[in-house]
Design an enzyme around this catalytic site. Sequence first.
Site, PDB file in Angstrom:
ATOM      1  N   LEU A   1       0.982  -1.017   0.156  1.00  0.00           N
ATOM      2  CA  LEU A   1       0.101   0.120  -0.019  1.00  0.00           C
ATOM      3  C   LEU A   1       0.875   1.363   0.158  1.00  0.00           C
ATOM      4  CD1 LEU A   1      -2.762  -0.652   2.635  1.00  0.00           C
ATOM      5  CD2 LEU A   1      -2.476  -1.252   0.217  1.00  0.00           C
TER       6      LEU A   1
ATOM      7  N   HIS B   1      -0.280 -11.828   8.124  1.00  0.00           N
ATOM      8  CA  HIS B   1       0.879 -12.999   7.686  1.00  0.00           C
ATOM      9  C   HIS B   1       1.165 -14.315   8.518  1.00  0.00           C
ATOM     10  CE1 HIS B   1       5.006 -12.283   6.459  1.00  0.00           C
ATOM     11  NE2 HIS B   1       4.968 -12.908   7.422  1.00  0.00           N
TER      12      HIS B   1
END
Length: 210
Positions: free
Chosen positions: A99, A115
Amino acid sequence: MSNSPATKRIAILISGRGSNMVALADAVRVGTVPNAEVAIVISDRRDATGLESACERGIETLSIERRARTRQEHDREIVSALAGRQIDLVCLAGYMRVLSSEFINAYRGRILNIHPSLLPAFPGLDAQRQALEHGAKVSGCTVHFVDETLDGGPIVAQREVTVHEDDTVESLSARILVEEHKLYAQAVAKVLDKTVAPSDHFVVPEATEC
């Protein structure tokens, strides 16, 4: 006058099959994540199979591809789509793009990612392979707030997975994914309930990937 909390609107960003998106959407539907709805699923790839899974669940979908634009231009279109739908929380679920600062600033403290490692161990791509090559005895998954660092934002929650001696990347990934599906919903519920916030201090468990 009702005292029930307002329904929080979640957007989920995907790039592929979106298995964590499906698990999170289903958890919202059955109330595991209370007072919430998945308002939209956005993919940066038109052919992402997760879009079909979202449609099957009656969730609005949108494909916003990069199309040779800069990261900032691409993210600006996504942020505009989120703002137009009054999104409260953005959840990344296998979203394979970093991002921009512009995106992060627009939703700072309101972007989560999951994650497949016990961060801060093994950030970035191929975390399961990294764990095996390092000889880790314990792996797992982490839900964290997204900031400008690589998988380095404040941690919301973690779940451990034992690494077996005969594990392959595929077998370890599959076991971690099972835990991801459980952990993400729990973490989202905590964040929406304001049980945890980006400023909270999180102590990494003693059993780390080493």
